[in-house]
Scaffold this motif. Structure first.
Motif, PDB file in Angstrom:
ATOM      1  N   ALA A  39     -33.239 -30.901 -12.742  1.00 48.73           N
ATOM      2  CA  ALA A  39     -34.294 -31.379 -13.635  1.00 48.73           C
ATOM      3  C   ALA A  39     -35.380 -32.156 -12.909  1.00 48.73           C
ATOM      4  CB  ALA A  39     -33.690 -32.245 -14.736  1.00 48.73           C
ATOM      5  N   VAL A  40     -35.039 -32.796 -11.800  1.00 52.91           N
ATOM      6  CA  VAL A  40     -36.038 -33.477 -10.968  1.00 52.91           C
ATOM      7  C   VAL A  40     -35.870 -32.969  -9.538  1.00 52.91           C
ATOM      8  CG1 VAL A  40     -36.150 -35.512 -12.442  1.00 52.91           C
ATOM      9  CG2 VAL A  40     -34.575 -35.490 -10.529  1.00 52.91           C
ATOM     10  N   PRO A  41     -36.957 -32.769  -8.808  1.00 53.08           N
ATOM     11  CA  PRO A  41     -36.877 -32.076  -7.510  1.00 53.08           C
ATOM     12  C   PRO A  41     -36.488 -32.984  -6.347  1.00 53.08           C
ATOM     13  CG  PRO A  41     -39.158 -32.576  -7.993  1.00 53.08           C
ATOM     14  CD  PRO A  41     -38.358 -33.061  -9.192  1.00 53.08           C
ATOM     15  N   LEU A  42     -35.467 -33.794  -6.533  1.00 53.91           N
ATOM     16  CA  LEU A  42     -35.052 -34.754  -5.515  1.00 53.91           C
ATOM     17  C   LEU A  42     -33.589 -34.547  -5.158  1.00 53.91           C
ATOM     18  CD1 LEU A  42     -36.619 -38.012  -7.039  1.00 53.91           C
ATOM     19  CD2 LEU A  42     -37.710 -36.352  -5.508  1.00 53.91           C
ATOM     20  N   VAL A  43     -33.290 -34.412  -3.860  1.00 55.25           N
ATOM     21  CA  VAL A  43     -31.911 -34.314  -3.394  1.00 55.25           C
ATOM     22  C   VAL A  43     -31.721 -35.314  -2.254  1.00 55.25           C
ATOM     23  CG1 VAL A  43     -31.789 -31.882  -4.049  1.00 55.25           C
ATOM     24  CG2 VAL A  43     -32.328 -32.483  -1.684  1.00 55.25           C
ATOM     25  N   SER A  44     -30.490 -35.769  -2.071  1.00 56.71           N
ATOM     26  CA  SER A  44     -30.236 -36.769  -1.036  1.00 56.71           C
ATOM     27  C   SER A  44     -29.867 -36.104   0.273  1.00 56.71           C
ATOM     28  CB  SER A  44     -29.116 -37.719  -1.470  1.00 56.71           C
ATOM     29  OG  SER A  44     -27.870 -37.058  -1.511  1.00 56.71           O
ATOM     30  N   ALA A  45     -30.206 -36.764   1.369  1.00 53.70           N
ATOM     31  CA  ALA A  45     -30.005 -36.229   2.706  1.00 53.70           C
ATOM     32  C   ALA A  45     -28.524 -36.155   3.056  1.00 53.70           C
ATOM     33  CB  ALA A  45     -30.742 -37.089   3.729  1.00 53.70           C
ATOM     34  N   ARG A  78     -20.493 -42.328  -5.336  1.00 52.81           N
ATOM     35  CA  ARG A  78     -21.225 -43.162  -6.284  1.00 52.81           C
ATOM     36  C   ARG A  78     -22.690 -42.741  -6.368  1.00 52.81           C
ATOM     37  NH1 ARG A  78     -22.366 -49.688  -5.726  1.00 52.81           N
ATOM     38  NH2 ARG A  78     -23.360 -49.975  -7.758  1.00 52.81           N
ATOM     39  N   LEU A  79     -23.324 -42.499  -5.205  1.00 51.05           N
ATOM     40  CA  LEU A  79     -24.714 -42.066  -5.220  1.00 51.05           C
ATOM     41  C   LEU A  79     -24.839 -40.665  -5.806  1.00 51.05           C
ATOM     42  CD1 LEU A  79     -27.524 -42.790  -2.838  1.00 51.05           C
ATOM     43  CD2 LEU A  79     -27.070 -40.377  -3.254  1.00 51.05           C
ATOM     44  N   ALA A  80     -23.880 -39.785  -5.487  1.00 55.97           N
ATOM     45  CA  ALA A  80     -23.924 -38.415  -6.003  1.00 55.97           C
ATOM     46  C   ALA A  80     -23.875 -38.391  -7.523  1.00 55.97           C
ATOM     47  CB  ALA A  80     -22.768 -37.604  -5.423  1.00 55.97           C
ATOM     48  N   ILE A  81     -23.045 -39.239  -8.102  1.00 55.90           N
ATOM     49  CA  ILE A  81     -22.924 -39.297  -9.562  1.00 55.90           C
ATOM     50  C   ILE A  81     -24.204 -39.854 -10.176  1.00 55.90           C
ATOM     51  CG2 ILE A  81     -21.711 -40.452 -11.456  1.00 55.90           C
ATOM     52  CD1 ILE A  81     -19.170 -40.252  -9.616  1.00 55.90           C
ATOM     53  N   ALA A  82     -24.726 -40.930  -9.595  1.00 52.36           N
ATOM     54  CA  ALA A  82     -25.945 -41.528 -10.131  1.00 52.36           C
ATOM     55  C   ALA A  82     -27.123 -40.561 -10.039  1.00 52.36           C
ATOM     56  CB  ALA A  82     -26.271 -42.822  -9.377  1.00 52.36           C
ATOM     57  N   LEU A  83     -27.230 -39.857  -8.915  1.00 51.27           N
ATOM     58  CA  LEU A  83     -28.341 -38.924  -8.752  1.00 51.27           C
ATOM     59  C   LEU A  83     -28.197 -37.729  -9.701  1.00 51.27           C
ATOM     60  CD1 LEU A  83     -30.926 -38.185  -7.351  1.00 51.27           C
ATOM     61  CD2 LEU A  83     -29.606 -37.334  -5.399  1.00 51.27           C
ATOM     62  N   ALA A  84     -26.963 -37.254  -9.894  1.00 56.20           N
ATOM     63  CA  ALA A  84     -26.748 -36.169 -10.853  1.00 56.20           C
ATOM     64  C   ALA A  84     -27.086 -36.621 -12.269  1.00 56.20           C
ATOM     65  CB  ALA A  84     -25.299 -35.685 -10.780  1.00 56.20           C
ATOM     66  N   SER A 125     -27.502 -33.233 -14.022  1.00 58.94           N
ATOM     67  CA  SER A 125     -27.156 -32.027 -13.273  1.00 58.94           C
ATOM     68  C   SER A 125     -25.662 -31.777 -13.447  1.00 58.94           C
ATOM     69  CB  SER A 125     -27.498 -32.197 -11.787  1.00 58.94           C
ATOM     70  OG  SER A 125     -28.883 -32.388 -11.608  1.00 58.94           O
ATOM     71  N   ILE A 126     -25.315 -30.870 -14.348  1.00 63.66           N
ATOM     72  CA  ILE A 126     -23.910 -30.591 -14.644  1.00 63.66           C
ATOM     73  C   ILE A 126     -23.658 -29.095 -14.619  1.00 63.66           C
ATOM     74  CG2 ILE A 126     -23.493 -32.696 -15.968  1.00 63.66           C
ATOM     75  CD1 ILE A 126     -24.027 -31.120 -18.522  1.00 63.66           C
ATOM     76  N   ASP A 127     -22.395 -28.721 -14.364  1.00 64.31           N
ATOM     77  CA  ASP A 127     -22.030 -27.311 -14.357  1.00 64.31           C
ATOM     78  C   ASP A 127     -21.596 -26.882 -15.757  1.00 64.31           C
ATOM     79  OD1 ASP A 127     -19.400 -28.234 -14.723  1.00 64.31           O
ATOM     80  OD2 ASP A 127     -18.872 -27.990 -12.606  1.00 64.31           O
ATOM     81  N   THR A 128     -21.077 -25.678 -15.873  1.00 62.10           N
ATOM     82  CA  THR A 128     -20.712 -25.151 -17.194  1.00 62.10           C
ATOM     83  C   THR A 128     -19.561 -25.904 -17.835  1.00 62.10           C
ATOM     84  OG1 THR A 128     -19.318 -23.491 -16.100  1.00 62.10           O
ATOM     85  CG2 THR A 128     -21.563 -22.833 -16.692  1.00 62.10           C
ATOM     86  N   ASP A 129     -18.786 -26.632 -17.028  1.00 61.14           N
ATOM     87  CA  ASP A 129     -17.692 -27.455 -17.557  1.00 61.14           C
ATOM     88  C   ASP A 129     -18.112 -28.905 -17.760  1.00 61.14           C
ATOM     89  OD1 ASP A 129     -15.797 -25.359 -17.613  1.00 61.14           O
ATOM     90  OD2 ASP A 129     -15.453 -25.595 -15.458  1.00 61.14           O
ATOM     91  N   LYS A 130     -19.411 -29.164 -17.686  1.00 64.69           N
ATOM     92  CA  LYS A 130     -19.988 -30.494 -17.854  1.00 64.69           C
ATOM     93  C   LYS A 130     -19.534 -31.477 -16.773  1.00 64.69           C
ATOM     94  CE  LYS A 130     -20.989 -30.187 -22.790  1.00 64.69           C
ATOM     95  NZ  LYS A 130     -20.886 -30.829 -24.111  1.00 64.69           N
TER      96      LYS A 130
END
Length: 500
Positions: free
Chosen positions: A51-57, A66-72, A225-230
């Motif tokens: 939804a937003v064009p930002l990914v972490s390095a 923790r960062l992955a969950i917050a960014l998702a 940012s979630i998959d088909t299983d949320k």
């Protein structure tokens, strides 16, 4: 003789956007920042979008569950770094995938035999006020209770006493089975005035938790940012050495997308890695590649099956590849060249391969310039390293707060697989070890950055990234253009320019 390109190598800082007509229909609330992440037929939607064009390095100083969950949660995507044993990286991916939107893998846990002093230190370090108590202190142990900062006081209670002496036992608490839906779980939280709802299996083991504060975050961030299983999406870095073992392990852990992590992607080793993923594994998981700085390298990787291609060599704030090896290209020049080749490739083959801008982004407006030049999404290291959610330490230097930040080419990281210098160790550094100013919460900063991007696109008459790519007008900036903005103004207390 060597080929000498006639152009000047230019950075993102050397361009400004020229406003286009803003119509009544072009307002920030209708701007769509969603981006394609992996290759797709030109006339079809990408199978993976954010939804937003930002990914972490793909960096030790940036990657964490923790960062992955917050960014998702905010609509972006994180990449677990590969400079670690395969099992540890797979565990990092699994920790994120165990979360469903609203159902959280419990990360603050303790045993009933732990002391109040131990749990007090645990809660303080994690900046939380409640811990889950399981028989073995693990997130999947038998649920035996909860303990919060409100259950004891360091001056009133002996900190050598056990957690069991002050915890609220499981039998007195409201719990729910794994079959409960998220709406029902949230209803239970509000009806019973709970801060935390434990989700417990039939045999008494902790499955997950639901937090009241996550309900509020979900209402604030509706484009997770979630998959088909949320479950939250997460990417992972790989290398060209142990990919035959690492890729299957990451697939098993649930990774949604992979990316070859290398300082220079124009190599036969990346080609072989991509062909393994496409041919031997049947393309069951998309694999991005890079980094590159020209159209030749883009086409080489695209032909090999790259899901996306990362652009940028030597432009990162923590990277010294240009100083050490004399290799690289200004990020704007690199993007212009690669974008042109991407568009030619799409016209010739009918396949669109997204481009990721990685490096050379020192201010929020540089992101807008990169997107206007044709980047589909942006990979950021320093930007995310500054936040609470990054895994690095928060330190106080001369009264100012900083977060530790180091490059993968530094001796601290020793990422030999990323910087192949023909040795088993790094004979010289291509990155440095330092600090970045602490910036607080990821949630607040990403919201501010995306607000700037939407406002910029509105001024350029665009309501989507494809429109921005097509219609943006840019102009090169002279040194005097910047000097004109440099007149000294004494700012009032509390005033800020709002940059990174």
């Amino acid at each position: 003789m060597a080929v000498i390109l006639s152009e000047v190598s230019r950075t993102l800082n050397e361009y400004l956007l020229v406003p286009n007509l803003t119509t009544e229909d072009c307002t920030p609330d209708v701007v769509d920042l969603s981006a394609s992440i992996v290759r797709h037929p030109v006339a079809e939607a990408s199978p993976l979008r954010i939804a937003v064009p930002l990914v972490s390095a793909i960096m030790q100083a940036v990657s964490s569950p923790r960062l992955a969950i917050a960014l998702a949660q905010t609509g972006g995507l994180s990449f677990a770094h590969q400079n670690q044993p395969i099992g540890e990286q797979a565990a990092m991916v699994g920790a994120v995938k165990r979360h469903k939107a609203g159902f959280r893998h419990s990360d603050i846990n303790t045993k009933p035999t732990a002391t109040l002093g131990e749990v007090s230190r645990l809660l303080k370090a994690a900046e939380r006020d409640i811990a889950v108590v399981t028989d073995d202190g693990t997130p999947t142990g038998v649920f035996v209770g909860l303990i919060a900062t409100s259950d004891f006081h360091p001056q009133r209670h002996d900190l050598n006493d056990t957690v069991e002496s002050r915890m609220r036992p499981a039998g007195t608490l409201v719990t729910a089975p794994p079959t409960i839906s998220l709406p029902d779980a949230n209803t239970l939280i509000w009806d019973r005035r709970l801060d935390l709802l434990p989700i417990v299996t039939d045999d008494g083991r902790l499955a997950s938790i639901v937090l009241r504060r996550d309900y509020e975050l979900h209402k604030q961030f509706r484009n997770e940012s979630i998959d088909t299983d949320k479950r939250f999406r997460i990417g992972a870095g790989i290398n060209t050495r142990d990919y035959r073992d690492r890729i299957p392990a990451l697939i098993e852990a649930g990774a949604d997308v992979l990316c070859i992590d290398s300082s220079d992607g124009y190599s036969v080793w990346q080609h072989k890695t991509l062909r393994y993923a496409v041919e031997e594994l049947g393309g069951i998981i998309p694999v991005g590649a890079g980094n590159v700085v020209d159209g030749r390298a883009f086409r080489y990787l695209a032909d090999a099956g790259a899901a996306f291609v990362k652009v940028g060599i030597g432009g990162g704030s923590i990277c010294i590849t240009r100083d050490q090896k004399g290799i690289g290209r200004g990020q704007a020049s690199a993007l212009i060249d690669v974008v042109a080749e991407r568009d030619r490739y799409a016209a010739e083959t009918g396949v669109y391969v997204p481009i990721c801008c990685d490096g050379g982004l020192l201010a929020d407006y540089h992101m807008a310039i990169a997107l206007a030049l044709g980047a589909d999404f942006i990979m950021l290291g320093r930007y995310f390293a500054r936040f609470d959610e990054s895994p690095s330490n928060l330190v106080n230097l001369d009264g100012q707060l900083f977060k530790e930040y180091w490059g993968e080419g530094s001796q601290r990281a020793r990422n030999v697989a990323r910087y192949d210098q023909g040795e088993t160790e790094l004979p010289f550094e291509e990155g440095v070890d330092g600090y970045v100013p602490y910036a607080g919460s990821l949630y607040a900063n990403v919201a501010r950055t995306t607000a700037k991007l939407r406002a910029t696109m509105v001024s350029c008459g665009a309501t989507s990234l494809p429109d921005f790519h097509r219609d943006a007008v840019l102009v090169q900036v002279s040194q005097q253009s910047y000097a004109q903005n440099g007149a000294e103004v004494r700012l009032r207390s509390g005033s800020s320019g709002g940059g990174q």
